[in-house]
Design an enzyme around this catalytic site. Sequence first.
Site, PDB file in Angstrom:
ATOM      1  N   SER A  49       0.856  -1.192   0.000  1.00  0.00           N
ATOM      2  CA  SER A  49       0.000   0.000   0.000  1.00  0.00           C
ATOM      3  C   SER A  49       0.891   1.242   0.000  1.00  0.00           C
ATOM      4  O   SER A  49       2.116   1.156   0.140  1.00  0.00           O
ATOM      5  CB  SER A  49      -0.863  -0.002   1.258  1.00  0.00           C
ATOM      6  OG  SER A  49       0.005   0.121   2.387  1.00  0.00           O
ATOM      7  N   ASP A  88      -0.878  -1.335  -4.178  1.00  0.00           N
ATOM      8  CA  ASP A  88      -2.246  -1.512  -3.692  1.00  0.00           C
ATOM      9  C   ASP A  88      -2.822  -0.162  -3.278  1.00  0.00           C
ATOM     10  O   ASP A  88      -2.151   0.634  -2.629  1.00  0.00           O
ATOM     11  CB  ASP A  88      -2.181  -2.462  -2.475  1.00  0.00           C
ATOM     12  CG  ASP A  88      -3.549  -2.821  -1.937  1.00  0.00           C
ATOM     13  OD1 ASP A  88      -3.647  -3.079  -0.712  1.00  0.00           O
ATOM     14  OD2 ASP A  88      -4.521  -2.829  -2.724  1.00  0.00           O
ATOM     15  N   HIS A  89      -4.062   0.123  -3.697  1.00  0.00           N
ATOM     16  CA  HIS A  89      -4.754   1.367  -3.300  1.00  0.00           C
ATOM     17  C   HIS A  89      -3.932   2.623  -3.582  1.00  0.00           C
ATOM     18  O   HIS A  89      -3.744   3.467  -2.723  1.00  0.00           O
ATOM     19  CB  HIS A  89      -5.144   1.338  -1.818  1.00  0.00           C
ATOM     20  CG  HIS A  89      -6.275   0.426  -1.543  1.00  0.00           C
ATOM     21  ND1 HIS A  89      -7.567   0.676  -1.961  1.00  0.00           N
ATOM     22  CD2 HIS A  89      -6.301  -0.782  -0.946  1.00  0.00           C
ATOM     23  CE1 HIS A  89      -8.346  -0.332  -1.602  1.00  0.00           C
ATOM     24  NE2 HIS A  89      -7.619  -1.232  -0.982  1.00  0.00           N
ATOM     25  N   ASP A 110      -6.997   3.822  -7.125  1.00  0.00           N
ATOM     26  CA  ASP A 110      -8.233   3.730  -6.353  1.00  0.00           C
ATOM     27  C   ASP A 110      -8.883   5.107  -6.286  1.00  0.00           C
ATOM     28  O   ASP A 110      -8.561   5.922  -5.427  1.00  0.00           O
ATOM     29  CB  ASP A 110      -7.942   3.214  -4.938  1.00  0.00           C
ATOM     30  CG  ASP A 110      -9.228   3.140  -4.110  1.00  0.00           C
ATOM     31  OD1 ASP A 110      -9.143   2.725  -2.932  1.00  0.00           O
ATOM     32  OD2 ASP A 110     -10.300   3.519  -4.632  1.00  0.00           O
ATOM     33  N   GLU A 140     -11.117   0.411  -9.003  1.00  0.00           N
ATOM     34  CA  GLU A 140     -12.195  -0.048  -8.120  1.00  0.00           C
ATOM     35  C   GLU A 140     -13.492   0.656  -8.487  1.00  0.00           C
ATOM     36  O   GLU A 140     -13.510   1.860  -8.771  1.00  0.00           O
ATOM     37  CB  GLU A 140     -11.838   0.262  -6.661  1.00  0.00           C
ATOM     38  CG  GLU A 140     -12.905  -0.193  -5.663  1.00  0.00           C
ATOM     39  CD  GLU A 140     -12.419  -0.226  -4.220  1.00  0.00           C
ATOM     40  OE1 GLU A 140     -11.207  -0.409  -4.001  1.00  0.00           O
ATOM     41  OE2 GLU A 140     -13.261  -0.041  -3.325  1.00  0.00           O
ATOM     42  N   GLY A 187      -9.843  -4.952   7.149  1.00  0.00           N
ATOM     43  CA  GLY A 187      -9.634  -5.129   8.583  1.00  0.00           C
ATOM     44  C   GLY A 187     -10.246  -6.401   9.137  1.00  0.00           C
ATOM     45  O   GLY A 187     -10.739  -7.258   8.399  1.00  0.00           O
ATOM     46  N   ALA A 218     -10.679  -9.347   1.809  1.00  0.00           N
ATOM     47  CA  ALA A 218     -11.036 -10.767   1.643  1.00  0.00           C
ATOM     48  C   ALA A 218     -10.527 -11.664   2.764  1.00  0.00           C
ATOM     49  O   ALA A 218     -10.726 -12.880   2.696  1.00  0.00           O
ATOM     50  CB  ALA A 218     -10.499 -11.270   0.308  1.00  0.00           C
ATOM     51  N   ASP A 261      -4.430  -9.193   3.702  1.00  0.00           N
ATOM     52  CA  ASP A 261      -3.455  -8.528   4.567  1.00  0.00           C
ATOM     53  C   ASP A 261      -3.737  -8.853   6.030  1.00  0.00           C
ATOM     54  O   ASP A 261      -2.851  -9.309   6.747  1.00  0.00           O
ATOM     55  CB  ASP A 261      -3.534  -7.010   4.337  1.00  0.00           C
ATOM     56  CG  ASP A 261      -2.378  -6.295   5.031  1.00  0.00           C
ATOM     57  OD1 ASP A 261      -2.392  -5.061   5.089  1.00  0.00           O
ATOM     58  OD2 ASP A 261      -1.457  -6.977   5.517  1.00  0.00           O
TER      59      ASP A 261
HETATM   60  O1  LIG Z   1      -8.043  -5.425   0.668  1.00  0.00           O
HETATM   61  C1  LIG Z   1      -7.032  -5.372   1.373  1.00  0.00           C
HETATM   62  C2  LIG Z   1      -6.871  -6.223   2.617  1.00  0.00           C
HETATM   63  O2  LIG Z   1      -8.085  -6.736   3.067  1.00  0.00           O
HETATM   64  P1  LIG Z   1      -8.097  -7.497   4.493  1.00  0.00           P
HETATM   65  O3  LIG Z   1      -8.048  -6.441   5.548  1.00  0.00           O
HETATM   66  O4  LIG Z   1      -9.404  -8.266   4.492  1.00  0.00           O
HETATM   67  O5  LIG Z   1      -6.918  -8.400   4.538  1.00  0.00           O
HETATM   68  N1  LIG Z   1      -5.995  -4.538   1.052  1.00  0.00           N
HETATM   69  O6  LIG Z   1      -6.069  -3.843  -0.099  1.00  0.00           O
HETATM   70  C3  LIG Z   1      -4.853  -4.294   1.953  1.00  0.00           C
HETATM   71  C4  LIG Z   1      -4.892  -2.834   2.405  1.00  0.00           C
HETATM   72  C5  LIG Z   1      -3.739  -2.521   3.351  1.00  0.00           C
HETATM   73  O7  LIG Z   1      -3.699  -1.098   3.519  1.00  0.00           O
HETATM   74  P2  LIG Z   1      -2.801  -0.455   4.673  1.00  0.00           P
HETATM   75  O8  LIG Z   1      -1.381  -0.910   4.450  1.00  0.00           O
HETATM   76  O9  LIG Z   1      -2.970   1.030   4.493  1.00  0.00           O
HETATM   77  O10 LIG Z   1      -3.322  -0.971   5.995  1.00  0.00           O
HETATM   78 ZN   LIG Z   2      -8.087  -3.198  -0.324  1.00  0.00          ZN
END
Ligand SMILES: O=C(COP(=O)(O)O)N(O)CCCOP(=O)(O)O
Ligand SMILES: [Zn+2]
Length: 313
Positions: A49, A88-89, A110, A140, A187, A218, A261
Amino acid sequence: PYVNTKDILEKASEGFYAVPALNINNLEFLQAIIEAGLEESAPVIIETSEGAIKYAGNGNIMRGAKLFVDMVREYADTIDIPVALHLDHGKHFEYIIAAIKAGYSSVMIDASEHNFEENLSITKKVVEIAHSVNVSVEAELGRLVGIEDNVVVAAHEAALVDPDEAVEFVEKTGVDFLAPAIGTSHGAFKFKGEARLDFDRLKKVKERTGIPLVLHGASSVPQDIVELAEKFGADFKGAKGVPSEILKETVKYGINKVNTDTDLRMAFIAGLREFLAGNPTEFDPRKYFKVPKEYVKGLIKERMRLLGCSNKA
Ligand SMILES: O=C(COP(=O)(O)O)N(O)CCCOP(=O)(O)O
Ligand SMILES: [Zn+2]
């Protein structure tokens, strides 16, 4: 070898399986991921990210992006499973351009908090830039909101992907893979009541676009891992993820990249708490990170099998 994410995902889409996209912020998670991929002979998608890039580079974006590319490429170029690195994002151009410059395989733009037209025009711009240097792009549609307690509140309904918009969006932007919001959220606390995703919307998006699809938020948040962490002092009351059988359904309906994640973080912290509780004299990180890495690796191998990408390298 180091590959383009699009190559991994197009094979997955044709083969009706999915590949976990695994977030890293440091070396240890990368090691666990690579070992899992080798032992499962599975393709590997690693993602960072913007927060991970900021963390690794101590605030210097280009340094953070280059560190991740160098770490991942060093591993990828010395093993025989395909490995891709994905931003990511990506929300800010400075991160998206830094990732492209550093050598990421793909980037997510995103722009889902904007309205449809703005999301479309921002995504189109990123696709033009990324495609000019053979970098693939994820976007997205809809926003990540849980479907609360089975009552899909009107506001949430509006946040979910509109399948009619998806065709126009993909055609006009040229995006390589798409994340349709179908009721997940990031989360460890995804659902208050029963977990429910909008499979109908997912099926329609796949039928109409035919491109690889991505599921964000997921993680399954396995209860045994939660209980192990809580046994050694964690407080994860109310933690609930996407049940495995629901995750499998999403693959059946066209999901090919599964962002994971939280599950890695949960496995790591459970292993770390357990090890530290039993080894009060240990202070060598190569020792006290070993058990957490094993837990992360074990979870990833299980997930690769669940999603069907084992032996697909
Ligand atoms: O979709 C997911 C993870 O989903 P999850 O929380 O269900 O594993 N992600 O894109 C991971 C996003 C992580 O961002 P950050 O490093 O800012 O905390
Ligand atoms: Zn995500």
